[in-house]
Design a protein around this motif. Sequence first.
Motif, PDB file in Angstrom:
ATOM      1  N   LYS A   1       9.178 -23.674  -7.492  1.00 22.85           N
ATOM      2  CA  LYS A   1       8.588 -22.347  -7.340  1.00 22.85           C
ATOM      3  C   LYS A   1       8.288 -22.021  -5.871  1.00 22.85           C
ATOM      4  N   VAL A   2       8.675 -20.810  -5.487  1.00 21.10           N
ATOM      5  CA  VAL A   2       8.350 -20.261  -4.178  1.00 21.10           C
ATOM      6  C   VAL A   2       7.531 -18.999  -4.433  1.00 21.10           C
ATOM      7  N   VAL A   3       6.334 -18.941  -3.880  1.00 22.74           N
ATOM      8  CA  VAL A   3       5.468 -17.776  -4.046  1.00 22.74           C
ATOM      9  C   VAL A   3       5.410 -17.033  -2.722  1.00 22.74           C
ATOM     10  N   THR A   4       5.701 -15.761  -2.779  1.00 25.80           N
ATOM     11  CA  THR A   4       5.686 -14.924  -1.589  1.00 25.80           C
ATOM     12  C   THR A   4       5.015 -13.596  -1.941  1.00 25.80           C
ATOM     13  N   GLY A   5       4.730 -12.794  -0.950  1.00 22.84           N
ATOM     14  CA  GLY A   5       4.030 -11.542  -1.193  1.00 22.84           C
ATOM     15  C   GLY A   5       4.898 -10.327  -0.952  1.00 22.84           C
ATOM     16  N   ALA A   6       4.563  -9.244  -1.602  1.00 26.99           N
ATOM     17  CA  ALA A   6       5.328  -8.000  -1.499  1.00 26.99           C
ATOM     18  C   ALA A   6       5.325  -7.423  -0.083  1.00 26.99           C
ATOM     19  N   HIS A   7       4.364  -7.808   0.735  1.00 25.63           N
ATOM     20  CA  HIS A   7       4.287  -7.255   2.090  1.00 25.63           C
ATOM     21  C   HIS A   7       4.912  -8.161   3.153  1.00 25.63           C
ATOM     22  N   ASP A   8       5.546  -9.241   2.722  1.00 27.96           N
ATOM     23  CA  ASP A   8       6.210 -10.099   3.699  1.00 27.96           C
ATOM     24  C   ASP A   8       7.337  -9.324   4.382  1.00 27.96           C
TER      25      ASP A   8
ATOM     26  N   VAL B   1      11.598 -17.805  -7.679  1.00 27.00           N
ATOM     27  CA  VAL B   1      10.918 -17.007  -6.659  1.00 27.00           C
ATOM     28  C   VAL B   1       9.969 -16.021  -7.330  1.00 27.00           C
ATOM     29  N   ILE B   2       8.699 -16.104  -6.978  1.00 24.65           N
ATOM     30  CA  ILE B   2       7.675 -15.217  -7.497  1.00 24.65           C
ATOM     31  C   ILE B   2       7.208 -14.325  -6.345  1.00 24.65           C
ATOM     32  N   VAL B   3       7.347 -13.012  -6.506  1.00 28.82           N
ATOM     33  CA  VAL B   3       6.882 -12.061  -5.502  1.00 28.82           C
ATOM     34  C   VAL B   3       5.613 -11.414  -6.049  1.00 28.82           C
ATOM     35  N   VAL B   4       4.507 -11.681  -5.396  1.00 26.01           N
ATOM     36  CA  VAL B   4       3.220 -11.131  -5.829  1.00 26.01           C
ATOM     37  C   VAL B   4       3.106  -9.704  -5.300  1.00 26.01           C
ATOM     38  N   PRO B   5       2.938  -8.740  -6.200  1.00 24.75           N
ATOM     39  CA  PRO B   5       2.846  -7.351  -5.752  1.00 24.75           C
ATOM     40  C   PRO B   5       1.473  -7.025  -5.182  1.00 24.75           C
ATOM     41  N   SER B   6       1.440  -5.943  -4.439  1.00 29.15           N
ATOM     42  CA  SER B   6       0.169  -5.412  -3.942  1.00 29.15           C
ATOM     43  C   SER B   6      -0.323  -4.381  -4.947  1.00 29.15           C
ATOM     44  N   GLU B   7      -1.574  -4.480  -5.296  1.00 27.80           N
ATOM     45  CA  GLU B   7      -2.117  -3.529  -6.270  1.00 27.80           C
ATOM     46  C   GLU B   7      -2.461  -2.185  -5.642  1.00 27.80           C
ATOM     47  N   ASP B   8      -2.743  -2.176  -4.343  1.00 23.10           N
ATOM     48  CA  ASP B   8      -3.125  -0.916  -3.698  1.00 23.10           C
ATOM     49  C   ASP B   8      -2.149  -0.472  -2.603  1.00 23.10           C
TER      50      ASP B   8
END
Length: 150
Positions: free
Chosen positions: A106-113, A131-138
Amino acid sequence: MSQPNLNRRRDEFPALAGGIHLLSHSLGPLPRGARAALHEYLDRWEGQIVAEPWSNGWWELPARVGEGVARLIGAAPGTVQVQPSTSVALSVLASCLDFSRGGRRKVVTGAHDFPTSGYIWEEQRRLGAEVIVVPSEDGLRLSTERLLEA
């Protein structure tokens, strides 16, 4: 107690005489010494006619710069490697990981990368990465809790 002089190096960046640098995605304002360093680099390149092309210090330069950065950030000697860009550094890192075996895929990254970071990790899917892309809620921030959950 006196206040620190936060502008003590401002004169080293000629562009700052005209305003404030707000381009956080760029290389930053050009330091005054960069022009001389670039000319030195070009002089070395132009004079590169010897039989052993790495004999003038080019090969050791990234390690030497890495050692300087290590001292600056308090890292142990030999633990910092300089790369030409974040994308290249991330590609080098990704190339060291074996996603073909079970376990930790698993690779965790963020939507704002930065976009190229996402492209690099997306390509690792072909090699077995999850690959898991964590979204931004705001649309502005990423939740630390959501990153840790992922």
